[in-house]
Structures are given as C-alpha cells and as structure tokens.
Design a protein around this motif. Structure first.
Motif: not given
Length: 194
Positions: A17-21
């Motif tokens: 959720p922090k990087t979307g990766e």
C-alpha cells in the motif's frame, strides 16, 4: 491479495500500500490451508502497518552476506585453517542460496539442501559443518550487522553423524601384520585380535 502455486509450494501475492508495487512471497509450505493462514496473518500485519517494517539488510543476498562474512569476520577473527574450511563450505552453499535474499531463506529450503547434499554423497559431519557456517553467517548478520531478525538455520535439525563402520582383519591381513611386526609385539597383536 491471493495465493498461487509455484511448483509444489504456495506463494502469496499482494500490493504494497505504500509503494503500490506488487509483492510476491513464498509461504514455504505445500499445504494450502496453512498457506491461507499465513496469508491471513500477513493481511493483518499489513492492516496494522507492521508488515513493511524492514531491516536495512533485508535487501542483501546470501552471497553478499557470505562475502562480507568471509572477507571480514572469518578472515580477521578465525585461524587460517578455519577460514579455509569456511571458504570450502561456502563453495557448496553459494550455488544453492547465493542468489536468494536473506529474508527469503527459510527452514524448508535449508532442509532440502541437507537432503541434496546427502544424496550427493556428503557425510553427515560435512553437512553439519556447512550448516554451522550458514548459521554463523546468519547470527553475525543478525547480531552485528542488524540485517535480519532471526536465524532460520537454528530451526533445522542437524544430521545425525554416521556411525563408524566396524571392520575386522581378514586371516590374510592378520598373517601379514604378524609377519611384519617385531617378535615382542606379536603376542600383543595376537591377544588384541582374538
């Protein structure tokens, strides 16, 4: 978030959720129900914001850790013969674990390594020495470098040492031994043999 199978092992996939990766991690189990529980546990950690807490060295491979260990710790802190033994052990460990991130090495892969080495003909003692080296690398990475939180090798049982083979002299060997021995030793040898 979901599970998928790679070979016989279940893997989990989810989005950071922090990087979307996209993140993919092995559950290190062939049991689908256990894999679901592991995934649920990870979901809980993600919801609490704890899953993505990372140690600085979690992005290092086992090869990088082994190189640092051999060139720093082992070379500097051990006797030359111990350092040579460590280098020999590394020659067997690195082809199997070298490319893996430290955090991705678990007890199941270490157990598979033990089986593979025994099938190759390595003795129990040799396998145990290699596991001890690997364990020490993880311990140093945990305590001194703060790269990992735990040592997965500690969770793997060591191999039972091979029992020495009993061997008896043949009659021909007994005769040769007695013929080559000085007379004063022949009575002692005869007593010991029989």
């Amino acid at each position: 978030m979901g599970l998928y199978k790679r070979g016989s092992v279940w893997w989990m996939s989810f989005v950071n959720p922090k990087t979307g990766e996209q993140v993919r991690r092995s559950t290190e189990t062939e049991d689908k129900e256990l894999a679901k529980k592991i995934l649920d546990s990870q979901k809980g950690k993600i919801a609490e914001g704890k899953w993505f807490e990372r140690l600085p060295g979690q992005d290092f491979t086992f090869k990088e850790a082994m190189d640092k260990y051999l060139n720093g710790y082992s070379k500097r802190s051990k006797a030359a013969s111990s350092h040579v033994r460590d280098m020999c052990g590394a020659k067997h460990l690195l082809p199997v674990f070298g490319q893996y991130m430290l955090a991705d090495i678990g007890p199941s892969s270490i157990s598979e390594y033990k089986v593979k080495r025994r099938e190759e003909g390595a003795s129990a003692q040799t396998v145990n020495l290699e596991l001890s080296l690997m364990s020490h690398v993880f311990t140093i990475a945990m305590k001194e470098w703060e790269w990992v939180k735990e040592n997965p090798v500690k969770m793997v049982a060591r191999e039972r040492k091979d029992r020495p083979k009993e061997r008896w002299l043949s009659l021909e060997e007994e005769g040769r031994l007695l013929n080559e021995s000085p007379p004063w030793l022949q009575d002692i040898i005869t007593f010991a043999i029989h």
